[in-house]
Design an enzyme around this catalytic site. Structure first.
Site, mmCIF file in Angstrom:
data_model
loop_
_atom_site.group_PDB
_atom_site.id
_atom_site.type_symbol
_atom_site.label_atom_id
_atom_site.label_comp_id
_atom_site.label_asym_id
_atom_site.label_seq_id
_atom_site.Cartn_x
_atom_site.Cartn_y
_atom_site.Cartn_z
ATOM 1 N N SER A 1 39.549 36.918 50.168
ATOM 2 C CA SER A 1 39.958 36.423 48.856
ATOM 3 C C SER A 1 41.081 37.266 48.244
ATOM 4 O O SER A 1 42.165 37.356 48.792
ATOM 5 C CB SER A 1 38.734 36.363 47.940
ATOM 6 O OG SER A 1 39.017 35.733 46.728
ATOM 7 N N ASP B 1 45.188 33.144 44.541
ATOM 8 C CA ASP B 1 44.764 34.351 45.240
ATOM 9 C C ASP B 1 44.855 34.125 46.745
ATOM 10 O O ASP B 1 45.360 33.098 47.200
ATOM 11 C CB ASP B 1 43.346 34.750 44.820
ATOM 12 C CG ASP B 1 42.307 33.714 45.209
ATOM 13 O OD1 ASP B 1 42.669 32.529 45.347
ATOM 14 O OD2 ASP B 1 41.123 34.079 45.382
#
Length: 433
Positions: free
Chosen positions: A94, A225
């Site tokens: 992530s 992200d």
């Protein structure tokens, strides 16, 4: 029992904590779900192919067919898992730096339940037998199913749009999607090299997009992200529009313009009280969940709510199971067009309470079990009452302690933050790294 899962899947330093021995064991454990199809996606980290190859070999050896999607976003992988009635495995850490990696697991598009996570942990060291039933491997391209879903939300706009891809998993998808929306698209940080994912770019470094918006005089900027499930925006005037502000705008759109009946949203317990008060002033009820979009999703399902998310940019809409940065961008563009207003106009009356948000890496997480720390946190919660929030927790994705304090009075906020830090320093010698 080995503790593998954090707030959002399995995560660790690639090749050290998340090594090929562990990845191989995870692949074997997945065979216990008796689902013969696994689709694998990955972000752009240098370690992602290594983990993908290892996981693929382990699954094939257990007689499971593997569909390799290559670099795609987590929301795309989730949807493919749902459409194929398959296990989906996303290799990503992530928003973390490149030297981390992780594994997010889906079954039919949904993240594992706590019971399913526990089942994997309990069987991670089990001995498995092999036979001549070897799975088939295929390089696949099911992302068209995801693009088809997004096409329903695409409209043409005369806007100068900038996108920070974080050198991550969205760098190809954004190119395929946004050229349909505007002739003035500016893609930034879309040249991954294995090491530059989230490196001072993306939704956790929104100042980078701010500079682009100002430099190129953009109408709006979107920042994702590393795996594409978060969205943070920058307005034409260069203001940061965090997740909770986006939720307020989408709430007005869904409830006031599209007529969704249940005027409720789910936020997380670290949400600014000013956001909550503003939503309540719009006659929108706020439910608070624990941190993590899986917890947000669970509370949304329980209360039959169509909108929720986290200030970090995980935003769940009626059109998604979990956070999806690209999809939320499209919905937000449509909301702004439908409401005939800009981001700056829609957030001008939102007043945040004073708050402090920071991480502590000096001490081990066990310091939160210290009696003095526990008692002080309880005392501050009591004193703050309905006028403030204190939330201190061990991070589920990094080796950190996360601290969040919010109060309507800056003086009181500063006073009790100093007391908290003084308490940490007092007992910290027993918990130093």
């Amino acid at each position: 029992m080995t503790h593998l899962f954090g707030t959002d899947g399995i995560r660790g330093i690639a090749n050290l904590e998340l090594n090929i021995e562990l990845v191989s064991k995870i692949g074997k454990a997945l065979s216990l779900f008796n689902i013969k199809k696994v689709v694998i996606g990955q972000d752009t980290r240098i370690s992602s192919p290594m983990i993908s190859f290892c996981l693929t070999s382990s699954l094939l050896a257990m007689g499971i067919n593997v569909y390799d999607e290559g670099v795609i976003s987590t929301p795309c992988l989730s949807l493919i898992s749902e459409k194929l009635n398959a296990i989906g495995v996303m290799i990503t850490a992530s928003h973390n730096p490149f030297y981390y990696n992780g594994i997010k697991i889906f079954i039919n598009g949904k993240k594992l339940t706590k019971e399913q996570e526990k089942f994997i942990e309990e069987n991670i060291n089990k001995e498995y037998s092999y036979n001549n039933d070897i799975g088939k491997y295929e390089q696949s391209n099911f992302k068209e199913k995801y693009l088809k879903k997004l096409n329903k939300h695409i409209n043409k706009y005369n806007l100068r749009i900038g996108i920070d891809c974080a050198n991550g998993a969205t760098y190809l998808l954004t190119r395929d999607i946004f050229h349909k929306i505007t002739n003035s698209i500016y893609l930034f940080n879309n040249l991954p090299n294995g090491y530059n994912i989230n490196d001072l770019v993306g939704s956790t470094h929104i100042e980078t997009l701010q500079s682009y918006v100002n430099k190129y005089k953009l109408d709006i900027g979107f920042s994702y992200d590393g795996d594409g499930d978060r969205l943070i925006c920058v307005s034409k005037q260069g203001k940061i529009i965090n997740g909770n502000n986006i939720i307020i705008i989408l709430a007005r759109y869904l409830f006031d313009y599209l007529g969704y009946p249940n005027r409720s949203v789910v936020l997380t317990k670290d949400s600014n009280l000013g956001i909550i008060k503003h939503l309540e002033s719009l006659n929108i009820k706020v439910f608070l969940s624990d941190i993590g979009d899986s917890n947000v999703r669970a509370l949304m399902d329980k209360e039959n709510i169509v909108l929720g998310g986290e200030d970090s940019g995980h935003i769940i809409t009626p059109y998604s199971i979990y956070g999806d940065g690209i999809l939320t961008s499209l919905i937000l563009l449509n909301a702004l067009h439908y409401m005939n207003k800009g981001l700056d106009d829609l957030i001008e009356n939102i007043k945040l309470y004073p708050f402090l948000k920071y991480n502590i890496d000096k001490y081990k997480k066990e310091i939160l079990n210290n009696e003095l720390v526990i008692d002080l946190i309880k005392e501050i919660k009591y004193i703050f009452g309905n006028d403030g929030v204190i939330l201190i927790r061990a991070s589920g994705t990094e080796d950190l302690i996360r601290v969040y304090l919010c109060h309507k009075e800056q003086e009181k906020l500063d006073k009790y933050n100093k007391l908290l830090l003084k308490c940490f320093d007092k007992v910290g010698k027993y918990y130093e790294r």
